[in-house]
Write an enzyme that holds these catalytic residues in place. Structure first.
Site, mmCIF file in Angstrom:
data_model
loop_
_atom_site.group_PDB
_atom_site.id
_atom_site.type_symbol
_atom_site.label_atom_id
_atom_site.label_comp_id
_atom_site.label_asym_id
_atom_site.label_seq_id
_atom_site.Cartn_x
_atom_site.Cartn_y
_atom_site.Cartn_z
ATOM 1 N N ARG A 167 0.779 -1.249 0.000
ATOM 2 C CA ARG A 167 0.000 0.000 0.000
ATOM 3 C C ARG A 167 0.803 1.287 0.000
ATOM 4 O O ARG A 167 0.216 2.363 0.030
ATOM 5 C CB ARG A 167 -0.988 0.016 1.178
ATOM 6 C CG ARG A 167 -1.960 -1.164 1.219
ATOM 7 C CD ARG A 167 -2.814 -1.252 -0.016
ATOM 8 N NE ARG A 167 -3.885 -2.261 0.141
ATOM 9 C CZ ARG A 167 -4.463 -2.880 -0.884
ATOM 10 N NH1 ARG A 167 -4.089 -2.607 -2.126
ATOM 11 N NH2 ARG A 167 -5.414 -3.766 -0.677
ATOM 12 N N ASP B 10 -1.559 -5.790 -12.080
ATOM 13 C CA ASP B 10 -2.423 -6.500 -11.140
ATOM 14 C C ASP B 10 -3.676 -5.715 -10.778
ATOM 15 O O ASP B 10 -3.605 -4.554 -10.428
ATOM 16 C CB ASP B 10 -1.659 -6.818 -9.852
ATOM 17 C CG ASP B 10 -2.503 -7.668 -8.910
ATOM 18 O OD1 ASP B 10 -2.951 -8.735 -9.350
ATOM 19 O OD2 ASP B 10 -2.728 -7.250 -7.758
ATOM 20 N N ASP C 155 -1.649 -12.909 -1.629
ATOM 21 C CA ASP C 155 -2.449 -11.771 -2.108
ATOM 22 C C ASP C 155 -2.931 -10.944 -0.908
ATOM 23 O O ASP C 155 -4.079 -10.505 -0.861
ATOM 24 C CB ASP C 155 -3.637 -12.230 -2.962
ATOM 25 C CG ASP C 155 -4.297 -11.065 -3.701
ATOM 26 O OD1 ASP C 155 -3.756 -9.935 -3.667
ATOM 27 O OD2 ASP C 155 -5.367 -11.279 -4.311
#
Lengths: 436, 304
Positions: A74, A161, A315
């Site tokens: 992030r 992605d 993930d």
């Protein structure tokens, strides 16, 4: 567990049982780490000479450091969900000594400058971080990024992605250019034209809940196309991210039988849960690709055991509370997963499915190292990086999301009782995590 | 599973048969023409994120017939337009003194989310494609005014099942009481997996087959814009699935024709069918009031 300073030049891991599938070791061994490398690996009590620190690994498995090919840290831009520091702390607690982070940050990781930024010591990473860069500018699927420049800056692969490359010509060009510099291309396989407004898998549960469902064909059709494209370029390497359907597995098997270099990863949540677990709108079971049917899950279990799947990847996708406690269709896709991966693998794959421990270790170590061609990682062979994961395969424990190192707690596994727990994580001969 | 306050009505699926029968029985004692001040001093909040004529007005009249105060909040013209979240809106309405919230929302599961986070009952007035429990209850109420029991009744539900919260609630309710339900529509509106909704459900692609011998025919509205995304044309749909007098004749002589409204004459049913003696469409709307009186009375603990 004995003493051992957190910072040390050398560390002796004594009395453990080493499982190192890359080196074909499955035996009691002591391991000496020195100056960031594996200095020696030998049968019990054969290593002479001292070490600054000692780790007593009696009754424990000593494995090469785990590698997670797919995490969302992030940063830059969304540090309210996670930071590189908090995400890698969660990784260390989950036994991962290396993580590959996805480029869907703000801004998108599409320039060498940001790739460099990710790797700076100021970020506070406690495990190795390998950035994956965007394949196209702003991941808009149109103009390719500077693959060479990104690779030189440290990017280990490229992907858009979350925003898959749908355009055939763009994907072909991506594979062609990447093949020339031996760069891995990762695809989140989803034909988004087929999944508009969908929030879970298409099936009995989505019908019952009145939610639009993603069909498995949306994943399989992209994997099939990508495998065909990859076959056209010698040296092209295609990696299918978080593969979730039986049909996509068939495409991967076909690719592997041909001369294409195709690999794939599967997440713990996909091999553990099914779409029925969404229950009555549990947004902690909302991720993309979605939890699939029981028969898809069965196919994943078979493929994890038989070698079709190359790696388990989490993930890990942290989201803040206000992005999850809301209407199901509006909630963000994604779940955290770093701290539950090993427990789920041992509980589901080893204990229930009788997958040998060596195979599970392979899926966390040699497998992902091969996919990403991370030299000197994923093995305890002499001279390799001194990354080690020590775990107790029999330890029963309860995962509590509130105690997670991650900044976010969006996990479907809160309160789950698991077997198999990380005891210590060592990165570059330094202990970065130790269970209480 | 749910932390909803007692008296909440979130969906038919998780309700016990006895609970449903209790509400239907209570509804029979409700008469909007003879107001009873059962809910005097209570505040009923009608929170509508979607347009509604029947449901909104009948909940409002139901509440007022029992002496409750009602306040209507629409998504347009409220703080919802400013980006307030569903739960913050819920907390706000609770704070202004709502005793029960009746909510219609375009997202499936919104009433459950609200109920799980509030200490007052929540009544689902339709959530996305999920459920419309008060409609299913008033339909059952209407059927039972004409038929002795739901058990063994042959029911055909024709039209756009996939997008229909009315169909999902109706299927759950009818199946719980042993009705034999056949769903009918093109595959675009009726995927095979629809049979997983309840045991014993059947699917037919032919209206004639579905309605033959039926005791009840439920016709669902079809939105033209939804047909646009499919392979079937409007003309196709009309010729294959429109409820006509000829098709109605295949059903039992005393078969009822039902429709949750709004109806589009000339599309899913003909003018003649809408107004024929077997049509219960207007009666359904009328019965909505006593049924919703029962729902509100139960929600507020005045179910006597």
């Amino acid at each position: 567990m004995a003493h051992g300073k957190s910072k040390s030049d050398s560390l002796l891991i004594k009395g453990g049982h080493v499982i190192d599938p890359a080196a074909k070791i499955d035996a009691p061994m002591d391991v000496l780490l020195r100056e960031g490398r594996i200095a020696e690996i030998a049968p019990p009590n054969k290593i002479r000479g001292g070490a600054d620190g000692k780790l007593d690994a009696r009754g424990l498995i000593v494995a090469p450091g785990f590698i997670d090919l797919h995490v969302h840290l992030r940063e830059p831009g969304q540090s309210y969900k996670e930071t590189i520091a908090s995400g890698t702390a969660a990784a260390a607690a989950g036994g991962f000594t290396s993580v590959c982070c996805m480029p869907n940050t703000q801004p998108v990781l599409d320039s060498p400058e940001w790739v460099t930024w990710i790797q700076q010591p100021e970020r506070g990473a406690v495990v190795n971080v390998f950035p994956i860069a965007a394949a196209t500018h702003a991941s808009k699927g149109a103009v390719l990024t500077d693959f060479r420049g990104l690779q030189r800056a440290g990017a280990v692969a490229i992907t858009d992605d979350g925003r898959p490359i749908l355009n055939d010509a763009v994907m072909r060009e991506t594979l062609r250019v990447a093949s020339e510099i031996n760069l891995l291309v990762i695809q989140h396989a989803e034909d988004t034209r087929m999944t508009e407004n969908c929030s879970m898998n298409d099936g009995a549960t989505s019908f019952r809940l009145g939610l639009r469902g993603m069909k498995t064909a949306a994943e399989a059709s992209i994997v099939e196309r990508d495998v065909q494209l990859a076959q056209q370029f010698t040296g092209a390497r295609l990696h299918v991210a978080h593969l979730s359907t039986a049909d996509a597995l068939k495409a991967v098997r076909r690719g592997k039988r041909s001369r294409a270099r195709v690999t794939c990863e599967v997440t713990p949540h996909h091999f553990t849960l099914t779409d029925a677990d969404v229950g009555d709108y549990n947004t902690n079971c909302k991720m993309n690709p979605p939890l699939r049917s029981a028969s898809d899950r069965e196919a994943l279990l078979v493929a994890l055991a038989d070698g079709t799947v190359d790696a388990i990847a989490t993930d890990h996708a942290p989201h803040a509370i206000h992005e999850k406690v809301m209407e199901f269709e509006r909630a963000m896709f994604g779940v955290t997963g770093l701290e539950t991966a090993l427990g789920l693998a041992i509980t589901r794959l080893h204990r229930e499915q009788k997958v040998p421990l060596t195979r599970i270790v392979e899926l966390f170590t040699a497998g992902p190292a091969r996919v990403m061609t991370l030299r000197g990682r994923g093995t305890l062979a002499r001279g390799s990086y001194a990354d080690v994961t020590i775990f107790d395969p029999k330890k029963r424990w309860t995962f509590e999301a509130a105690k997670s190192r991650s900044k976010s707690h969006n996990t479907p596994f809160d309160g789950w009782q698991l077997t198999g727990k990380v005891v210590a994580t060592v990165v570059g001969a330094n202990i970065v995590y130790r269970a209480d | 599973m749910t932390k909803a306050a007692r008296g909440s009505l979130l969906g038919i699926e998780h309700m016990e048969a006895a609970e449903i029968l209790g509400l239907l029985k209570l509804a029979r004692h409700m008469n909007p023409l003879k107001p009873r001040p059962l809910l005097r001093g209570k505040r009923v909040l009608l929170l509508f994120y979607e347009p509604s004529t029947r449901t909104r007005s009948s909940f409002e009249i139901a509440a007022k017939s029992m002496g409750a105060m009602t306040t209507l909040v629409l998504s347009s013209g409220s703080s919802i337009e400013k980006g307030e979240s569903l739960l913050d809106t819920a907390y706000t309405l609770r704070a202004v003194g709502a005793d029960v919230i009746v909510i219609r929302h375009p997202h499936a599961g919104a009433p459950l989310l609200m109920a799980n986070n509030l200490d007052i009952p929540v009544v689902n007035a339709g959530d996305g494609m999920h459920e419309h429990p008060s409609q299913a209850l008033l339909d059952a109420y209407t059927i039972l005014r004409h038929k002795k029991t739901l058990k063994g009744l042959q029911v055909a539900i024709v039209g756009d099942i996939f997008h229909s919260r009315v169909a999902r609630s109706a299927v759950h309710l009818l199946s719980k009481f042993g009705a034999r339900v056949t769903l009918c529509g093109p595959s675009e509106f009726l995927p095979e997996m629809a049979t997983s909704l309840a045991p014993g459900l059947r699917i037919s692609r032919h209206t004639e087959e579905a309605v033959r011998g039926a005791d009840v025919i439920m016709v669902l509205r079809v939105q033209k814009e939804r047909l646009a995304g499919t392979k079937i044309s409007l003309q196709d749909y009309i010729s294959r699935y429109q409820m006509t007098m000829a098709r109605l004749k295949l059903a039992k002589r005393d078969a009822m024709v039902m429709h949750p409204g709004p109806i589009i004459r000339g599309l899913e049913l003909t003018w003649e069918v809408a107004d024929c003696p077997q049509s219960a469409i207007v009666e359904e709307v009328r019965n909505g009031v006593p049924v919703r009186m029962a729902i509100l009375a139960k929600a507020l603990g005045k179910a006597r």
